[in-house]
Design an enzyme around this catalytic site. Structure first.
Site, PDB file in Angstrom:
ATOM      1  N   LYS A  22       0.851  -1.205   0.000  1.00  0.00           N
ATOM      2  CA  LYS A  22       0.000   0.000   0.000  1.00  0.00           C
ATOM      3  C   LYS A  22       0.879   1.246   0.000  1.00  0.00           C
ATOM      4  O   LYS A  22       0.630   2.197  -0.740  1.00  0.00           O
ATOM      5  CB  LYS A  22      -0.874  -0.023   1.244  1.00  0.00           C
ATOM      6  CG  LYS A  22      -1.373   1.329   1.720  1.00  0.00           C
ATOM      7  CD  LYS A  22      -2.194   1.257   2.968  1.00  0.00           C
ATOM      8  CE  LYS A  22      -1.440   1.454   4.242  1.00  0.00           C
ATOM      9  NZ  LYS A  22      -1.143   2.825   4.644  1.00  0.00           N
ATOM     10  N   ARG A  96      -4.266  10.647   5.278  1.00  0.00           N
ATOM     11  CA  ARG A  96      -3.194  11.644   5.367  1.00  0.00           C
ATOM     12  C   ARG A  96      -2.256  11.551   4.183  1.00  0.00           C
ATOM     13  O   ARG A  96      -1.648  12.534   3.778  1.00  0.00           O
ATOM     14  CB  ARG A  96      -2.383  11.434   6.636  1.00  0.00           C
ATOM     15  CG  ARG A  96      -3.156  11.141   7.860  1.00  0.00           C
ATOM     16  CD  ARG A  96      -2.244  10.986   8.985  1.00  0.00           C
ATOM     17  NE  ARG A  96      -1.143  11.885   8.857  1.00  0.00           N
ATOM     18  CZ  ARG A  96      -1.237  13.226   8.881  1.00  0.00           C
ATOM     19  NH1 ARG A  96      -2.407  13.754   9.062  1.00  0.00           N
ATOM     20  NH2 ARG A  96      -0.196  13.993   8.727  1.00  0.00           N
ATOM     21  N   CYS A 120      -3.980  12.720  13.693  1.00  0.00           N
ATOM     22  CA  CYS A 120      -4.156  11.304  13.327  1.00  0.00           C
ATOM     23  C   CYS A 120      -4.076  10.517  14.632  1.00  0.00           C
ATOM     24  O   CYS A 120      -3.488  10.965  15.602  1.00  0.00           O
ATOM     25  CB  CYS A 120      -3.023  10.939  12.364  1.00  0.00           C
ATOM     26  SG  CYS A 120      -2.825   9.187  12.124  1.00  0.00           S
ATOM     27  N   ARG A 125       1.624  14.160  13.240  1.00  0.00           N
ATOM     28  CA  ARG A 125       1.972  13.902  11.829  1.00  0.00           C
ATOM     29  C   ARG A 125       1.858  15.164  10.959  1.00  0.00           C
ATOM     30  O   ARG A 125       1.119  15.209   9.985  1.00  0.00           O
ATOM     31  CB  ARG A 125       1.111  12.763  11.281  1.00  0.00           C
ATOM     32  CG  ARG A 125       1.345  11.493  12.086  1.00  0.00           C
ATOM     33  CD  ARG A 125       0.635  10.309  11.536  1.00  0.00           C
ATOM     34  NE  ARG A 125       1.267   9.845  10.295  1.00  0.00           N
ATOM     35  CZ  ARG A 125       0.734   8.881   9.559  1.00  0.00           C
ATOM     36  NH1 ARG A 125      -0.405   8.348   9.905  1.00  0.00           N
ATOM     37  NH2 ARG A 125       1.332   8.486   8.458  1.00  0.00           N
ATOM     38  N   PRO A 126       2.570  16.218  11.341  1.00  0.00           N
ATOM     39  CA  PRO A 126       2.557  17.438  10.520  1.00  0.00           C
ATOM     40  C   PRO A 126       3.211  17.189   9.153  1.00  0.00           C
ATOM     41  O   PRO A 126       3.838  16.137   8.943  1.00  0.00           O
ATOM     42  CB  PRO A 126       3.412  18.409  11.345  1.00  0.00           C
ATOM     43  CG  PRO A 126       4.312  17.531  12.139  1.00  0.00           C
ATOM     44  CD  PRO A 126       3.533  16.293  12.453  1.00  0.00           C
ATOM     45  N   ILE A 127       3.049  18.136   8.235  1.00  0.00           N
ATOM     46  CA  ILE A 127       3.749  18.036   6.941  1.00  0.00           C
ATOM     47  C   ILE A 127       4.647  19.253   6.740  1.00  0.00           C
ATOM     48  O   ILE A 127       4.915  19.685   5.615  1.00  0.00           O
ATOM     49  CB  ILE A 127       2.767  17.877   5.761  1.00  0.00           C
ATOM     50  CG1 ILE A 127       1.784  19.041   5.678  1.00  0.00           C
ATOM     51  CG2 ILE A 127       2.030  16.549   5.827  1.00  0.00           C
ATOM     52  CD1 ILE A 127       1.014  19.073   4.370  1.00  0.00           C
ATOM     53  N   ASP A 128       5.131  19.807   7.855  1.00  0.00           N
ATOM     54  CA  ASP A 128       5.957  21.018   7.768  1.00  0.00           C
ATOM     55  C   ASP A 128       7.217  20.811   6.933  1.00  0.00           C
ATOM     56  O   ASP A 128       7.675  21.727   6.240  1.00  0.00           O
ATOM     57  CB  ASP A 128       6.330  21.502   9.185  1.00  0.00           C
ATOM     58  CG  ASP A 128       7.035  20.428   9.995  1.00  0.00           C
ATOM     59  OD1 ASP A 128       6.544  19.283  10.017  1.00  0.00           O
ATOM     60  OD2 ASP A 128       8.101  20.707  10.571  1.00  0.00           O
ATOM     61  N   LEU A 129       7.763  19.599   6.954  1.00  0.00           N
ATOM     62  CA  LEU A 129       9.006  19.362   6.195  1.00  0.00           C
ATOM     63  C   LEU A 129       8.730  19.275   4.688  1.00  0.00           C
ATOM     64  O   LEU A 129       9.559  19.666   3.863  1.00  0.00           O
ATOM     65  CB  LEU A 129       9.701  18.096   6.698  1.00  0.00           C
ATOM     66  CG  LEU A 129      10.083  18.145   8.186  1.00  0.00           C
ATOM     67  CD1 LEU A 129      10.755  16.847   8.613  1.00  0.00           C
ATOM     68  CD2 LEU A 129      10.970  19.350   8.493  1.00  0.00           C
ATOM     69  N   ASP A 312       5.862   0.278  11.939  1.00  0.00           N
ATOM     70  CA  ASP A 312       4.613  -0.351  11.478  1.00  0.00           C
ATOM     71  C   ASP A 312       4.512  -1.811  11.896  1.00  0.00           C
ATOM     72  O   ASP A 312       3.478  -2.432  11.663  1.00  0.00           O
ATOM     73  CB  ASP A 312       4.489  -0.252   9.948  1.00  0.00           C
ATOM     74  CG  ASP A 312       4.239   1.166   9.516  1.00  0.00           C
ATOM     75  OD1 ASP A 312       4.271   1.429   8.304  1.00  0.00           O
ATOM     76  OD2 ASP A 312       4.031   2.024  10.386  1.00  0.00           O
ATOM     77  N   ILE A 334       9.254   6.718  16.729  1.00  0.00           N
ATOM     78  CA  ILE A 334       8.836   7.459  15.536  1.00  0.00           C
ATOM     79  C   ILE A 334       7.572   8.284  15.782  1.00  0.00           C
ATOM     80  O   ILE A 334       7.507   9.451  15.439  1.00  0.00           O
ATOM     81  CB  ILE A 334       8.596   6.474  14.346  1.00  0.00           C
ATOM     82  CG1 ILE A 334       9.821   5.587  14.125  1.00  0.00           C
ATOM     83  CG2 ILE A 334       8.202   7.245  13.090  1.00  0.00           C
ATOM     84  CD1 ILE A 334      11.063   6.301  13.641  1.00  0.00           C
TER      85      ILE A 334
HETATM   86  C1  EPZ Z   1       4.868   6.757   6.370  1.00  0.00           C
HETATM   87  O1  EPZ Z   1       4.122   7.758   7.007  1.00  0.00           O
HETATM   88  C2  EPZ Z   1       3.933   5.547   6.279  1.00  0.00           C
HETATM   89  N1  EPZ Z   1       2.757   5.903   5.477  1.00  0.00           N
HETATM   90  C3  EPZ Z   1       3.511   5.131   7.685  1.00  0.00           C
HETATM   91  O2  EPZ Z   1       2.728   3.954   7.551  1.00  0.00           O
HETATM   92  C4  EPZ Z   1       4.759   4.798   8.503  1.00  0.00           C
HETATM   93  O3  EPZ Z   1       4.378   4.488   9.815  1.00  0.00           O
HETATM   94  C5  EPZ Z   1       5.703   6.010   8.508  1.00  0.00           C
HETATM   95  O4  EPZ Z   1       6.015   6.398   7.146  1.00  0.00           O
HETATM   96  C6  EPZ Z   1       7.013   5.718   9.220  1.00  0.00           C
HETATM   97  O5  EPZ Z   1       7.647   4.625   8.608  1.00  0.00           O
HETATM   98  C7  EPZ Z   1       2.871   5.933   4.137  1.00  0.00           C
HETATM   99  O6  EPZ Z   1       3.929   5.682   3.571  1.00  0.00           O
HETATM  100  C8  EPZ Z   1       1.625   6.273   3.358  1.00  0.00           C
HETATM  101  P1  EPZ Z   1       7.015  10.102   8.351  1.00  0.00           P
HETATM  102  P2  EPZ Z   1       4.698   9.283   7.018  1.00  0.00           P
HETATM  103  O7  EPZ Z   1       6.826  11.365   7.587  1.00  0.00           O
HETATM  104  O8  EPZ Z   1       5.476   9.541   5.795  1.00  0.00           O
HETATM  105  C9  EPZ Z   1       7.433  13.436  11.656  1.00  0.00           C
HETATM  106  C10 EPZ Z   1       0.946   2.516   7.965  1.00  0.00           C
HETATM  107  O9  EPZ Z   1       0.710   1.903   8.996  1.00  0.00           O
HETATM  108  N2  EPZ Z   1       7.247  14.404  10.558  1.00  0.00           N
HETATM  109  O10 EPZ Z   1       8.149   9.208   7.975  1.00  0.00           O
HETATM  110  O11 EPZ Z   1       3.539  10.177   7.312  1.00  0.00           O
HETATM  111  C11 EPZ Z   1       6.190  12.579  11.897  1.00  0.00           C
HETATM  112  O12 EPZ Z   1       5.292  13.257  12.752  1.00  0.00           O
HETATM  113  C12 EPZ Z   1       1.363   3.971   8.007  1.00  0.00           C
HETATM  114  O13 EPZ Z   1       0.932   2.008   6.808  1.00  0.00           O
HETATM  115  C13 EPZ Z   1       7.353  15.762  10.837  1.00  0.00           C
HETATM  116  O14 EPZ Z   1       7.574  16.172  11.977  1.00  0.00           O
HETATM  117  O15 EPZ Z   1       5.666   9.238   8.245  1.00  0.00           O
HETATM  118  C14 EPZ Z   1       6.765  11.335  12.524  1.00  0.00           C
HETATM  119  O16 EPZ Z   1       6.958  11.552  13.901  1.00  0.00           O
HETATM  120  C15 EPZ Z   1       1.171   4.555   9.387  1.00  0.00           C
HETATM  121  N3  EPZ Z   1       7.174  16.646   9.821  1.00  0.00           N
HETATM  122  C16 EPZ Z   1       8.123  11.182  11.845  1.00  0.00           C
HETATM  123  O17 EPZ Z   1       8.414  12.468  11.273  1.00  0.00           O
HETATM  124  C17 EPZ Z   1       6.922  16.254   8.527  1.00  0.00           C
HETATM  125  O18 EPZ Z   1       6.784  17.120   7.632  1.00  0.00           O
HETATM  126  C18 EPZ Z   1       8.138  10.165  10.721  1.00  0.00           C
HETATM  127  O19 EPZ Z   1       7.024  10.450   9.897  1.00  0.00           O
HETATM  128  C19 EPZ Z   1       6.835  14.863   8.266  1.00  0.00           C
HETATM  129  C20 EPZ Z   1       7.011  13.955   9.295  1.00  0.00           C
END
Ligand code: EPZ
Length: 430
Positions: A22, A96, A120, A125-129, A312, A334
Site C-alpha cells: 500500500k 493523510r 491522526c 503527523r505534521p507536513i511542515d518538512l 509499522d 517514531i
Molecule cells: C509513512 O508515514 C507511512 N505511510 C507510515 O505507515 C509509517 O508508519 C511512517 O512512514 C514511518 O515509517 C505511508 O507511507 C503512506 P514520516 P509518514 O513522515 O510519511 C514526523 C501505515 O501503517 N514528521 O516518515 O507520514 C512525523 O510526525 C502507516 O501504513 C514531521 O515532523 O511518516 C513522525 O513523527 C502509518 N514533519 C516522523 O516524522 C513532517 O513534515 C516520521 O514520519 C513529516 C514527518
C-alpha cells in the site's frame, strides 16, 4: 460498523500470499500526475486507501481504472488533463497520504490546493518538512481556510537537508524535483523500500535520480516525463504481520511472494526470540518455538527508520511479546501515540505497563477472548494476532481500520486455518 469474530487456538498451516505494498502504491499512483501519458501499475492491493487515492485523483480530473481481478491487478492511470488540482478536505481527512499529491501537482501544473491533514490517531503527523522543502524549491505557500495553496511557475532544484527523516516527505519532494529546473540534492532522506520503489517508477518515466534508498538523493530536473509500466513491491509489513501470525500460533506457515531483504530487522528479532525461519528467494517459512519446538523467549525492540525495526511492526511484535517467556521492552521512537493497542491487549489478559515511549511486556500471559476495539491500522492487526491465541471468541470492532491496508485479510488467514469471520457489511464486495 464491521466486526471480526476470531476463535483462538488453531496453529496456522500452509501457504499465505503477500499482496502489493500500500505504501508503495500510494506514492506511485500520485507520480502519474507528473505526466499526461498513461501510467500502468501492477500488483496494486485492493485496500481502502487505494480506493481513496482513486477518488482523489479522479476528483482532480484523472482517469483511473483499478485493475482488481485482472491479471497482475493492473491499474491504469492517465492524468492528461488535471482540471481541478485540489485535494479536497472530505478526502484528505480520511487519508493523510493525500499530501503525496502536493509535490507532483505543483511540479506539473504550477499550482496545488491541498487540505491540511488534521491530526491522526497515532500522532500529530505534521507536513511542515514537505512545505519547507517546496519553499526551498521556490514555491510560495499560503494558508486559506484549512487549505494549503502552493504556487510556482517552475520549481527550482535545491539543496535540502531534512530536519527529520520523513518517508512521504522524501517521496513528495523527490517527485517535485523530477520536473524542477536544475539539480536537487536531498540529504537525511528516508531509505525505506517504498522510496526506492517510487524512484524506480520515476526513472522508468524518464526522471534522472541517483541514490534512492540511501540518505542522499541527487535529481537532475527534466522538462517532461512520459508514461511507464511498473510492478509494485510486495508489502513488507503485511509479510511481517503473517510471520508473527505463524510464530504466535505455533504453526508452520509459508509466507509467499514477499521480499525477504526488506525484512532484515524483523527476521533478526524473531530469530532472537527463538522463532525458526527458513528464508527463500521470495518466501519465508516460519515455525514457532526453538529448534526443540520449545517456548519463545523475550527480545527487546526499539523502532527506528529503515533499515531499523519498523514502527509499522511494533504493535504486531508486542502481541507476540505477550507469548514469550521473560520481559520485553518495546520503545516507539517514531510516533508519539502508537500504543493504543496496549489497553486492548491488557483487557485480553496481557501484562503491560507504559512509561513514556517504552512499554514493558511481561510474558508469557495466557490471553482471554474479549470484546476489543480497533483504533488504527497496525493496532488492529495486533489485536487479530492476539485473538488467534486467546481462548474462546474475540469480537473486534471497527475493523474498517484494518481494511485500509490489508487485502482480503480474513480470507487469507482462513485459508491457513484461522477461525476468523467478518460480521456486518463487507468492504470490497458488491
Ligand atoms: C509513512 O508515514 C507511512 N505511510 C507510515 O505507515 C509509517 O508508519 C511512517 O512512514 C514511518 O515509517 C505511508 O507511507 C503512506 P514520516 P509518514 O513522515 O510519511 C514526523 C501505515 O501503517 N514528521 O516518515 O507520514 C512525523 O510526525 C502507516 O501504513 C514531521 O515532523 O511518516 C513522525 O513523527 C502509518 N514533519 C516522523 O516524522 C513532517 O513534515 C516520521 O514520519 C513529516 C514527518
Amino acid at each position: 460498523m464491521d466486526k471480526f469474530v476470531v476463535r483462538g487456538g488453531n496453529p496456522l498451516l500452509g501457504t499465505i500470499k503477500v499482496s502489493g505494498a500500500k505504501n508503495s502504491a500510494l506514492p506511485c499512483m500520485a507520480a502519474a500526475i507528473l505526466t499526461e501519458d498513461e501510467v500502468i501499475l501492477e500488483n496494486i492491493p485492493q485496500v481502502r486507501d487505494i480506493e481513496t487515492e482513486r477518488k482523489l485523483l479522479t476528483s482532480m480530473g484523472a482517469e483511473v481504472e483499478l485493475g482488481y481481478g485482472r491479471a497482475q491487478h493492473r491499474t491504469h492511470i492517465k492524468c492528461a488533463i488535471l482540471s481541478d488540482p485540489v485535494a479536497k478536505y472530505e478526502i484528505v481527512k480520511t487519508m493523510r497520504a493525500s499530501s503525496l499529491v502536493l509535490g507532483p501537482l505543483i511540479a506539473r501544473t504550477g499550482i496545488a490546493r491541498v487540505a491540511m491533514p488534521g491530526g491522526c490517531a497515532i500522532g500529530g503527523r505534521p507536513i511542515d518538512l514537505h512545505i519547507k522543502g517546496l519553499e526551498a524549491m521556490g514555491a510560495t505557500i499560503v494558508y486559506d481556510h484549512g487549505y494549503l495553496e502552493a504556487r510556482a511557475d517552475r520549481l527550482k532544484g535545491a539543496h535540502i537537508v531534512f530536519d527529520k527523516i520523513t518517508v512521504t516527505g522524501t517521496e513528495d519532494l523527490l517527485m517535485a524535483a523530477t520536473l524542477a529546473e536544475g539539480e536537487s540534492v536531498f540529504e537525511n532522506c528516508a531509505r525505506e523500500p517504498e522510496v526506492t520503489d517510487l524512484a524506480a517508477l520515476l526513472t522508468a518515466m524518464g526522471a534522472k535520480i541517483e541514490g534512492a534508498g540511501t540518505s542522499t538523493i541527487r535529481i537532475q530536473g527534466v522538462s517532461k516525463l512520459h508514461g511507464a509500466r511498473h510492478r509494485i513491491n510486495p508489502d513488507r509489513i503485511e509479510a511481517g504481520t503473517f510471520l508473527i501470525a505463524g510464530a504466535i500460533t505455533g504453526g508452520d506457515l509459508n509466507v509467499d511472494s514477499c521480499e525477504p531483504k526488506h525484512l532484515g530487522a524483523l527476521i533478526a528479532k524473531l530469530e532472537e526470540c527463538g522463532v525458526r525461519l527458513d528464508v527463500g528467494q521470495d518466501n519465508i517459512r516460519v515455525r514457532s518455538g526453538g529448534s526443540m519446538g520449545g517456548e519463545l523467549k523475550a527480545a527487546n525492540i526499539s523502532t527506528e527508520e529503515y533499515p531499523g525495526f519498523p514502527t509499522d511492526m511494533q504493535a504486531q511484535f508486542m502481541a507476540l511479546a505477550t507469548q514469550t517467556e521473560g520481559t520485553t521492552t518495546v520503545t516507539e521512537n517514531i510516533f508519539e501515540n502508537r500504543f493504543m493497542h496496549v489497553q486492548e491487549l491488557i483487557r485480553m489478559g496481557a501484562n503491560i505497563t507504559i512509561s513514556g515511549r517504552t512499554a514493558t511486556v511481561r510474558g508469557k500471559s495466557p490471553l482471554q477472548s474479549a470484546a476489543v476495539m480497533c483504533s488504527d491500522l497496525r493496532a488492529s492487526a495486533s489485536l487479530v494476532l492476539a485473538a488467534l491465541v486467546a481462548d474462546g471468541e474475540t469480537i473486534l470492532d471497527r475493523v474498517y481500520h484494518l481494511d485500509r491496508g490489508y487485502e482480503h485479510f480474513e480470507e487469507k488467514l482462513r485459508g491457513v486455518g484461522a477461525q476468523i469471520r467478518r460480521m456486518g457489511d463487507v468492504f470490497g464486495k458488491k
